[in-house]
Design a protein around this motif. Structure first.
Motif, PDB file in Angstrom:
ATOM      1  N   LEU A 131      75.272  71.977 -37.732  1.00 31.46           N
ATOM      2  CA  LEU A 131      74.005  71.242 -37.642  1.00 31.46           C
ATOM      3  C   LEU A 131      74.214  69.990 -36.799  1.00 31.46           C
ATOM      4  O   LEU A 131      74.434  68.898 -37.315  1.00 31.46           O
ATOM      5  N   ASP A 132      74.129  70.185 -35.500  1.00 29.82           N
ATOM      6  CA  ASP A 132      74.327  69.095 -34.553  1.00 29.82           C
ATOM      7  C   ASP A 132      72.972  68.475 -34.185  1.00 29.82           C
ATOM      8  O   ASP A 132      71.934  68.861 -34.717  1.00 29.82           O
ATOM      9  N   GLU A 133      73.002  67.546 -33.242  1.00 30.59           N
ATOM     10  CA  GLU A 133      71.790  66.811 -32.888  1.00 30.59           C
ATOM     11  C   GLU A 133      70.708  67.742 -32.323  1.00 30.59           C
ATOM     12  O   GLU A 133      69.530  67.606 -32.646  1.00 30.59           O
ATOM     13  N   GLU A 134      71.131  68.701 -31.517  1.00 32.40           N
ATOM     14  CA  GLU A 134      70.159  69.607 -30.902  1.00 32.40           C
ATOM     15  C   GLU A 134      69.410  70.412 -31.967  1.00 32.40           C
ATOM     16  O   GLU A 134      68.182  70.534 -31.928  1.00 32.40           O
ATOM     17  N   SER A 135      70.161  70.945 -32.920  1.00 33.62           N
ATOM     18  CA  SER A 135      69.528  71.750 -33.972  1.00 33.62           C
ATOM     19  C   SER A 135      68.645  70.891 -34.867  1.00 33.62           C
ATOM     20  O   SER A 135      67.554  71.301 -35.258  1.00 33.62           O
ATOM     21  N   LEU A 136      69.138  69.694 -35.187  1.00 34.03           N
ATOM     22  CA  LEU A 136      68.345  68.811 -36.043  1.00 34.03           C
ATOM     23  C   LEU A 136      67.041  68.432 -35.348  1.00 34.03           C
ATOM     24  O   LEU A 136      65.966  68.468 -35.951  1.00 34.03           O
ATOM     25  N   ASN A 137      67.131  68.103 -34.052  1.00 32.82           N
ATOM     26  CA  ASN A 137      65.919  67.758 -33.307  1.00 32.82           C
ATOM     27  C   ASN A 137      64.940  68.931 -33.268  1.00 32.82           C
ATOM     28  O   ASN A 137      63.726  68.737 -33.340  1.00 32.82           O
ATOM     29  N   ALA A 138      65.482  70.138 -33.171  1.00 34.85           N
ATOM     30  CA  ALA A 138      64.605  71.319 -33.167  1.00 34.85           C
ATOM     31  C   ALA A 138      63.891  71.458 -34.512  1.00 34.85           C
ATOM     32  O   ALA A 138      62.711  71.805 -34.571  1.00 34.85           O
ATOM     33  N   MET A 139      64.596  71.159 -35.588  1.00 33.41           N
ATOM     34  CA  MET A 139      63.980  71.227 -36.922  1.00 33.41           C
ATOM     35  C   MET A 139      62.903  70.156 -37.074  1.00 33.41           C
ATOM     36  O   MET A 139      61.817  70.422 -37.573  1.00 33.41           O
ATOM     37  N   VAL A 140      63.233  68.942 -36.654  1.00 35.58           N
ATOM     38  CA  VAL A 140      62.263  67.845 -36.761  1.00 35.58           C
ATOM     39  C   VAL A 140      60.999  68.183 -35.956  1.00 35.58           C
ATOM     40  O   VAL A 140      59.883  67.985 -36.428  1.00 35.58           O
ATOM     41  N   SER A 141      61.193  68.749 -34.759  1.00 32.45           N
ATOM     42  CA  SER A 141      60.029  69.139 -33.945  1.00 32.45           C
ATOM     43  C   SER A 141      59.175  70.161 -34.679  1.00 32.45           C
ATOM     44  O   SER A 141      57.950  70.104 -34.624  1.00 32.45           O
ATOM     45  N   GLU A 142      59.838  71.088 -35.355  1.00 31.90           N
ATOM     46  CA  GLU A 142      59.101  72.116 -36.093  1.00 31.90           C
ATOM     47  C   GLU A 142      58.308  71.490 -37.246  1.00 31.90           C
ATOM     48  O   GLU A 142      57.133  71.791 -37.444  1.00 31.90           O
ATOM     49  N   TRP A 143      58.940  70.587 -37.990  1.00 26.18           N
ATOM     50  CA  TRP A 143      58.211  69.914 -39.078  1.00 26.18           C
ATOM     51  C   TRP A 143      57.037  69.116 -38.525  1.00 26.18           C
ATOM     52  O   TRP A 143      55.943  69.120 -39.107  1.00 26.18           O
ATOM     53  N   GLN A 144      57.258  68.430 -37.418  1.00 28.43           N
ATOM     54  CA  GLN A 144      56.191  67.620 -36.830  1.00 28.43           C
ATOM     55  C   GLN A 144      55.054  68.500 -36.308  1.00 28.43           C
ATOM     56  O   GLN A 144      53.883  68.164 -36.439  1.00 28.43           O
ATOM     57  N   ARG A 145      55.430  69.644 -35.729  1.00 27.64           N
ATOM     58  CA  ARG A 145      54.434  70.558 -35.174  1.00 27.64           C
ATOM     59  C   ARG A 145      53.509  71.094 -36.265  1.00 27.64           C
ATOM     60  O   ARG A 145      52.346  71.380 -36.017  1.00 27.64           O
ATOM     61  N   ARG A 146      54.043  71.213 -37.467  1.00 32.70           N
ATOM     62  CA  ARG A 146      53.271  71.806 -38.554  1.00 32.70           C
ATOM     63  C   ARG A 146      52.386  70.792 -39.285  1.00 32.70           C
ATOM     64  O   ARG A 146      51.700  71.141 -40.235  1.00 32.70           O
ATOM     65  N   ARG A 147      52.402  69.568 -38.826  1.00 32.39           N
ATOM     66  CA  ARG A 147      51.603  68.550 -39.522  1.00 32.39           C
ATOM     67  C   ARG A 147      50.123  68.636 -39.147  1.00 32.39           C
ATOM     68  O   ARG A 147      49.730  69.397 -38.266  1.00 32.39           O
ATOM     69  N   LEU A 148      49.331  67.831 -39.855  1.00 32.45           N
ATOM     70  CA  LEU A 148      47.895  67.751 -39.628  1.00 32.45           C
ATOM     71  C   LEU A 148      47.605  67.439 -38.163  1.00 32.45           C
ATOM     72  O   LEU A 148      48.117  66.453 -37.632  1.00 32.45           O
ATOM     73  N   LYS A 149      46.786  68.298 -37.549  1.00 29.64           N
ATOM     74  CA  LYS A 149      46.483  68.052 -36.133  1.00 29.64           C
ATOM     75  C   LYS A 149      45.153  67.333 -35.958  1.00 29.64           C
ATOM     76  O   LYS A 149      44.989  66.491 -35.098  1.00 29.64           O
ATOM     77  N   ASN A 150      44.206  67.721 -36.802  1.00 30.11           N
ATOM     78  CA  ASN A 150      42.889  67.105 -36.688  1.00 30.11           C
ATOM     79  C   ASN A 150      42.921  65.710 -37.330  1.00 30.11           C
ATOM     80  O   ASN A 150      42.932  65.576 -38.545  1.00 30.11           O
ATOM     81  N   ARG A 151      42.952  64.700 -36.490  1.00 27.79           N
ATOM     82  CA  ARG A 151      43.062  63.330 -37.010  1.00 27.79           C
ATOM     83  C   ARG A 151      41.714  62.597 -36.984  1.00 27.79           C
ATOM     84  O   ARG A 151      41.654  61.382 -36.864  1.00 27.79           O
ATOM     85  N   THR A 152      40.621  63.375 -37.096  1.00 34.53           N
ATOM     86  CA  THR A 152      39.300  62.757 -37.117  1.00 34.53           C
ATOM     87  C   THR A 152      39.116  61.946 -38.403  1.00 34.53           C
ATOM     88  O   THR A 152      39.479  62.416 -39.479  1.00 34.53           O
ATOM     89  N   ASP A 153      38.565  60.764 -38.276  1.00 34.64           N
ATOM     90  CA  ASP A 153      38.322  59.936 -39.458  1.00 34.64           C
ATOM     91  C   ASP A 153      37.401  60.663 -40.434  1.00 34.64           C
ATOM     92  O   ASP A 153      36.452  61.335 -40.030  1.00 34.64           O
ATOM     93  N   ALA A 154      37.687  60.486 -41.709  1.00 36.86           N
ATOM     94  CA  ALA A 154      36.826  61.079 -42.735  1.00 36.86           C
ATOM     95  C   ALA A 154      35.457  60.401 -42.711  1.00 36.86           C
ATOM     96  O   ALA A 154      35.373  59.174 -42.541  1.00 36.86           O
ATOM     97  N   GLN A 155      34.397  61.209 -42.840  1.00 37.00           N
ATOM     98  CA  GLN A 155      33.057  60.646 -42.990  1.00 37.00           C
ATOM     99  C   GLN A 155      32.825  60.373 -44.478  1.00 37.00           C
ATOM    100  O   GLN A 155      33.400  61.077 -45.327  1.00 37.00           O
ATOM    101  N   PRO A 156      31.977  59.386 -44.794  1.00 35.95           N
ATOM    102  CA  PRO A 156      31.789  59.033 -46.215  1.00 35.95           C
ATOM    103  C   PRO A 156      31.409  60.239 -47.085  1.00 35.95           C
ATOM    104  O   PRO A 156      31.873  60.358 -48.217  1.00 35.95           O
ATOM    105  N   ASN A 157      30.612  61.185 -46.524  1.00 31.18           N
ATOM    106  CA  ASN A 157      30.197  62.320 -47.355  1.00 31.18           C
ATOM    107  C   ASN A 157      31.295  63.364 -47.565  1.00 31.18           C
ATOM    108  O   ASN A 157      31.132  64.318 -48.312  1.00 31.18           O
ATOM    109  N   GLN A 158      32.437  63.188 -46.891  1.00 31.91           N
ATOM    110  CA  GLN A 158      33.573  64.118 -47.100  1.00 31.91           C
ATOM    111  C   GLN A 158      34.507  63.596 -48.191  1.00 31.91           C
ATOM    112  O   GLN A 158      35.455  64.286 -48.567  1.00 31.91           O
ATOM    113  N   LEU A 159      34.255  62.388 -48.644  1.00 29.81           N
ATOM    114  CA  LEU A 159      35.191  61.763 -49.578  1.00 29.81           C
ATOM    115  C   LEU A 159      34.693  61.814 -51.016  1.00 29.81           C
ATOM    116  O   LEU A 159      33.492  61.707 -51.265  1.00 29.81           O
ATOM    117  N   VAL A 160      35.624  62.015 -51.933  1.00 26.46           N
ATOM    118  CA  VAL A 160      35.302  61.881 -53.355  1.00 26.46           C
ATOM    119  C   VAL A 160      36.183  60.759 -53.906  1.00 26.46           C
ATOM    120  O   VAL A 160      37.240  60.467 -53.348  1.00 26.46           O
TER     121      VAL A 160
END
Ligand code: ZN
Length: 313
Positions: A131-160
């Motif tokens: 598990l060298d730097e290249e492999s670790l960076n590839a893993m981090v990229s994968e985790w980052q890629r899988r994160r929330l993409k739609n970063r639109t602000d919540a509208q008041p009617n979407q919140l509880v």
């Protein structure tokens, strides 16, 4: 004396690296090495040169592969960067890494190195099992890629507004207890599953899994308005970009900071080391995805609800 020990350690790492690379090169470039075999059995070597194809890791010291020996060093000492900041070792990420590799083996075992080599081969990387730097960076990229993409602000009617009893701080004001509707429903399902799961065993006396009264999995922070985020940033100007981002996923109402132990939201390595060892964190790593939550690798407490329509896999 101190420098002497450091020199010995450096010599050991260098020697192990040379051995691992030499073994790999010797096998990889040998015209006699059958191709099919090297595909099926990635290059995880034990000292006598045979593959640890069982993948479970042998118990005798003589059977520790060079890759596993290197992983034992790199786990604590690999120098790499994240968010522009130098990091040391990957031990804080072992639960996420093991989950990604689908292995339960200790990070210093032959089985781990074997699972890693398989993953590396799949990912188009050299299947060294290290598990060298290249492999670790590839893993981090994968985790980052899988994160929330739609970063639109919540509208008041979407919140509880979630009840104070769901929060780490039971005094938290109602305006700071807002969560995006679907996210909150998913959170409730996930907590119910955690409570019912005997493997968590946080409340043996109560005979169940996670005791409802425990602080674990309580929400520390959910939806944050731009104004509130600005206010937090003014209060702790030294907090890194990672902690109080200008473009925070908390604006969507779909990011939850959950209590997983230690100081709730402290990025110090010592605190994160404590958090990633808790059963609750490890349970999240294995189970959160079932409820639509994915991790942010750098912050063990931060989970994002990725709605079904935006999932890629
Ligand atoms: Zn967060």
């Amino acid at each position: 004396m101190k420098y002497f020990s450091i020199h010995i350690a450096v010599l050991f790492v260098a020697l192990a690296a040379i051995l691992a690379i030499a073994s790999f090169e010797a096998r990889g470039q040998s015209p006699r090495a059958p191709k099919a075999e090297s595909r099926v059995k990635p290059t995880v070597l034990i000292k006598d040169g045979r593959d640890d194809s069982a993948g479970k890791g042998a118990s005798t010291a003589s059977a520790i592969s060079p890759a596993a020996a290197l992983n034992a060093v790199l786990r604590n000492d690999l120098t790499w960067t994240f968010g522009g900041k130098q990091q040391r070792g990957w031990y804080l990420y072992t639960p996420l890494i093991s989950h990604m590799l689908n292995t339960e083996g200790d990070a210093t075992s032959n089985g781990f190195a074997f699972a890693l080599a398989r993953w590396q081969e799949h990912s188009g990387l050299k299947p060294s099992g290290v598990l060298d730097e290249e492999s670790l960076n590839a893993m981090v990229s994968e985790w980052q890629r899988r994160r929330l993409k739609n970063r639109t602000d919540a509208q008041p009617n979407q919140l509880v507004t979630a009840p104070a009893s769901d929060f780490y701080d039971p005094e938290r004001l109602a305006e700071l207890r807002q969560v995006e509707r679907e996210t909150y429903a998913a959170y409730q399902r996930m907590v119910a599953a955690a409570i019912a799961d005997p493997s968590l065993a946080l409340a043996r006396a109560a005979g169940g899994g996670l005791a409802p009264a425990e602080k674990y999995l309580k929400i520390i922070s959910a939806f944050r308005s731009h104004e509130y985020q600005d206010q937090l940033r003014r209060q702790s100007p030294q907090a890194g970009r990672a902690g109080l981002a200008v473009n925070s996923p908390h604006f969507t109402g779909r990011a939850l900071d959950l209590y997983v132990g230690g100081e709730p939201v402290d990025t110090k390595d010592s605190n994160r080391a404590l958090q990633v060892q808790t059963r609750v964190y490890q349970w999240l790593v294995r189970n959160a995805e079932r409820f639509g939550f994915r991790p942010y690798c750098y912050e063990p407490w931060h989970w994002e609800y990725v709605a079904a329509e935006s999932r890629e896999q």
